[in-house]
Design a protein around this motif. Structure first.
Motif, PDB file in Angstrom:
ATOM      1  N   LYS A 164       0.815  -1.224   0.000  1.00 31.30           N
ATOM      2  CA  LYS A 164       0.000   0.000   0.000  1.00 31.30           C
ATOM      3  C   LYS A 164       0.852   1.278   0.000  1.00 31.30           C
ATOM      4  O   LYS A 164       0.482   2.294   0.597  1.00 31.30           O
ATOM      5  N   PHE A 165       2.009   1.225  -0.654  1.00 30.86           N
ATOM      6  CA  PHE A 165       2.821   2.425  -0.872  1.00 30.86           C
ATOM      7  C   PHE A 165       2.261   3.181  -2.068  1.00 30.86           C
ATOM      8  O   PHE A 165       1.457   2.637  -2.831  1.00 30.86           O
ATOM      9  N   PRO A 166       2.679   4.453  -2.273  1.00 36.04           N
ATOM     10  CA  PRO A 166       2.385   5.091  -3.564  1.00 36.04           C
ATOM     11  C   PRO A 166       2.870   4.176  -4.684  1.00 36.04           C
ATOM     12  O   PRO A 166       3.945   3.568  -4.575  1.00 36.04           O
ATOM     13  N   SER A 167       2.088   4.059  -5.754  1.00 34.75           N
ATOM     14  CA  SER A 167       2.308   3.005  -6.747  1.00 34.75           C
ATOM     15  C   SER A 167       3.733   2.952  -7.277  1.00 34.75           C
ATOM     16  O   SER A 167       4.357   1.881  -7.320  1.00 34.75           O
ATOM     17  N   VAL A 216      10.463  -0.267  -4.783  1.00 34.17           N
ATOM     18  CA  VAL A 216      10.910  -0.985  -3.588  1.00 34.17           C
ATOM     19  C   VAL A 216      10.980  -2.485  -3.852  1.00 34.17           C
ATOM     20  O   VAL A 216      11.968  -3.157  -3.511  1.00 34.17           O
ATOM     21  N   ILE A 217       9.942  -3.037  -4.486  1.00 33.51           N
ATOM     22  CA  ILE A 217       9.927  -4.467  -4.773  1.00 33.51           C
ATOM     23  C   ILE A 217      11.047  -4.832  -5.744  1.00 33.51           C
ATOM     24  O   ILE A 217      11.718  -5.854  -5.588  1.00 33.51           O
ATOM     25  N   ALA A 218      11.260  -3.990  -6.762  1.00 35.11           N
ATOM     26  CA  ALA A 218      12.340  -4.241  -7.719  1.00 35.11           C
ATOM     27  C   ALA A 218      13.702  -4.186  -7.031  1.00 35.11           C
ATOM     28  O   ALA A 218      14.598  -4.983  -7.340  1.00 35.11           O
ATOM     29  N   LEU A 219      13.868  -3.257  -6.095  1.00 33.61           N
ATOM     30  CA  LEU A 219      15.123  -3.169  -5.348  1.00 33.61           C
ATOM     31  C   LEU A 219      15.360  -4.424  -4.517  1.00 33.61           C
ATOM     32  O   LEU A 219      16.467  -4.969  -4.479  1.00 33.61           O
ATOM     33  N   VAL A 220      14.305  -4.867  -3.825  1.00 34.25           N
ATOM     34  CA  VAL A 220      14.420  -6.082  -3.015  1.00 34.25           C
ATOM     35  C   VAL A 220      14.783  -7.276  -3.897  1.00 34.25           C
ATOM     36  O   VAL A 220      15.650  -8.087  -3.554  1.00 34.25           O
ATOM     37  N   MET A 221      14.129  -7.370  -5.044  1.00 32.97           N
ATOM     38  CA  MET A 221      14.426  -8.462  -5.968  1.00 32.97           C
ATOM     39  C   MET A 221      15.864  -8.366  -6.477  1.00 32.97           C
ATOM     40  O   MET A 221      16.547  -9.391  -6.629  1.00 32.97           O
ATOM     41  N   SER A 222      16.341  -7.158  -6.727  1.00 32.74           N
ATOM     42  CA  SER A 222      17.715  -6.970  -7.183  1.00 32.74           C
ATOM     43  C   SER A 222      18.701  -7.430  -6.126  1.00 32.74           C
ATOM     44  O   SER A 222      19.700  -8.094  -6.427  1.00 32.74           O
ATOM     45  N   ILE A 223      18.420  -7.060  -4.865  1.00 32.58           N
ATOM     46  CA  ILE A 223      19.299  -7.470  -3.765  1.00 32.58           C
ATOM     47  C   ILE A 223      19.326  -8.984  -3.627  1.00 32.58           C
ATOM     48  O   ILE A 223      20.380  -9.596  -3.419  1.00 32.58           O
ATOM     49  N   ILE A 224      18.150  -9.608  -3.770  1.00 30.37           N
ATOM     50  CA  ILE A 224      18.088 -11.076  -3.695  1.00 30.37           C
ATOM     51  C   ILE A 224      18.912 -11.705  -4.812  1.00 30.37           C
ATOM     52  O   ILE A 224      19.649 -12.677  -4.602  1.00 30.37           O
ATOM     53  N   LEU A 225      18.808 -11.161  -6.010  1.00 29.70           N
ATOM     54  CA  LEU A 225      19.581 -11.681  -7.137  1.00 29.70           C
ATOM     55  C   LEU A 225      21.087 -11.509  -6.911  1.00 29.70           C
ATOM     56  O   LEU A 225      21.888 -12.377  -7.279  1.00 29.70           O
ATOM     57  N   PHE A 243       9.886   2.976 -13.041  1.00 34.58           N
ATOM     58  CA  PHE A 243      10.369   2.744 -11.679  1.00 34.58           C
ATOM     59  C   PHE A 243      10.804   1.296 -11.490  1.00 34.58           C
ATOM     60  O   PHE A 243      11.644   1.012 -10.632  1.00 34.58           O
ATOM     61  N   LEU A 244      10.260   0.396 -12.273  1.00 34.68           N
ATOM     62  CA  LEU A 244      10.758  -0.979 -12.285  1.00 34.68           C
ATOM     63  C   LEU A 244      12.202  -0.988 -12.795  1.00 34.68           C
ATOM     64  O   LEU A 244      13.083  -1.629 -12.220  1.00 34.68           O
TER      65      LEU A 244
END
Length: 419
Positions: free
Chosen positions: A26-29, A35-44, A311-312
């Motif tokens: 529920k963040f601004p779109s 944020v999700i893309a950043l988290v995914m990048s860190i995981i990768l 933003f992705l």
């Protein structure tokens, strides 16, 4: 066909991330997607320490896209037009003096302040604490030029969800739409100087006022004139066709054809889109026919989709920056410098120029904290000529943009409520 597959993957990811954000975060779109893309990048990246294949496969997919060309050559035109078409031209006229001043004088002040400050910190302060990241003045000024303009895409996406006064909203939105032209001119001049090894080695910069003025007039003023002409031509098409399908096609033709014309004339395509969007938006508001709703809804959808993709991209750009942690010191320093420069670039014009409207502390605070940096700064950083300092500037730009969007973007709403 490979490009089609890659773009399809990005659309699918944008849809999935948008759903996760709306459903759970529920963040601004735009912020949620990033944020999700950043988290995914860190995981990768973490997975890459175990096996390089996941990281290499996805990083190679991102590398297929020329971020600078995609944003500056296509997406930015659509996004600026979509933003400008929803701005009331009469409101902008009322705020024209502060908007023009902040978009020109403010950007120049900020560029000089950031460049000189970063130069002294990297060349004189860092060695005292055993950090060796000395950057020549020309490259520090280049960073100042690319980081000084507020990003219209990030600003408009946040303003849509923050309740501020109409006059303040117009100031922030109007400045962010117009200051790209000044920044691009400054960046182009400094990039040419940076590419000249004599300038880098000696530090002597031969800047002709007439050359800079001619470049500014052709790039910025020429772009706005072209945009105005396209806008009035499109408005005439709306009025005489009275068909919503034709009206939508006309707006697409203005954006895509306008970019080609601006490239041929060597004028600013982004500013042309701003000019066209303002004129068309005003014509749409005055129209009594029903097609104005279809045109507005169409560009709202375009805006939402392209913002999601942009933003992705920005979240996944982390994969392309090697050794980002090596630049934490200059990144943190740059965050502080850029915020102070933003305050100085707002405060000095307010003190010098007799604006009709007085600026209280709350308005200044919103102008400073609401001046977000985004994809435009990253795209300009990636387009810097190859040198020993390019990686440091890209990493520093990325750190400032992340702070701007994630910290300032997430808290500007709370600041607005307090004011």
């Amino acid at each position: 066909m490979e490009l089609y597959y890659s773009f399809s993957i990005l659309i699918v990811l944008a849809a999935i991330f948008s759903y996760i954000n709306v459903r759970f975060l529920k963040f601004p779109s735009t912020i949620g997607i990033m944020v999700i893309a950043l988290v995914m990048s860190i995981i990768l990246v973490l997975l890459g320490n175990l096996t390089s294949k996941p990281l290499n496969d996805f990083a190679s997919l991102i590398k297929e896209f020329d971020f600078t060309e995609i944003l500056m050559g296509s997406m930015l035109n659509f996004l600026l037009f979509a933003g400008a078409i929803h701005i009331n031209l009469s409101d902008l006229k009322e705020q024209r003096i502060p908007v023009i001043v902040f978009a020109t004088i403010g950007v120049i002040i900020s560029t000089i302040f950031v460049g000189v400050s970063l130069y002294y910190i990297t060349n004189y302060f860092f060695p005292l604490v055993n950090i060796h990241l000395a950057i020549p003045l020309i490259y520090c000024l280049l960073f100042g030029a690319l980081i000084s303009p507020t990003d219209p895409i990030a600003v408009l996406s946040i303003l849509n969800q923050v309740k501020v006064s109409k006059s303040l909203e117009t100031k922030i939105a109007g400045e962010s739409l117009l200051n790209d032209g000044v920044a691009v001119v400054l960046f182009a001049i400094l990039a040419n100087l940076a590419a000249n090894p004599v300038v880098v080695e000696t530090g002597h910069m031969d800047l002709s006022f007439s050359h800079i003025f001619d470049l500014f007039v052709k790039e910025a003023i020429g772009g706005l004139i072209l945009g105005g002409a396209l806008g009035y031509l499109a408005a005439y098409g709306f009025k005489t066709s009275r068909d919503y399908k034709v009206s939508v096609l006309i707006t697409l033709a203005v954006v895509m054809g306008g970019y080609l014309i601006a490239s041929y004339l060597h004028t600013s395509a982004p500013l042309a889109m701003v000019g066209a969007g303002l004129i068309i938006g005003e014509a749409k508001r005055k129209s009594v026919s029903s097609e104005k709703n279809y045109v507005g809804n169409f560009w709202e959808l375009i805006d939402e989709v392209m913002n999601a993709i942009l933003f992705l991209f920005m979240g996944f750009e982390l994969l392309l920056i090697q050794d980002l942690l090596n630049y934490w010191s200059i990144g943190l320093s740059a965050i502080i410098i850029v915020l102070i420069a933003r305050y100085v670039s707002i405060k000095i014009p307010i003190l010098i120029i007799p604006f009709k409207e007085k600026f209280n502390k709350g308005t200044v605070a919103m102008l400073v904290w609401g001046g977000l940096r985004g994809g435009v700064s990253i795209a300009l950083a990636l387009s810097i000529p190859e040198s020993n300092y390019k990686e440091a500037i890209i990493a520093t730009t990325y750190v400032v943009v992340l702070f701007s969007i994630l910290v300032q973007g997430m808290t500007v709403g709370k600041l607005a409520k307090k004011i």
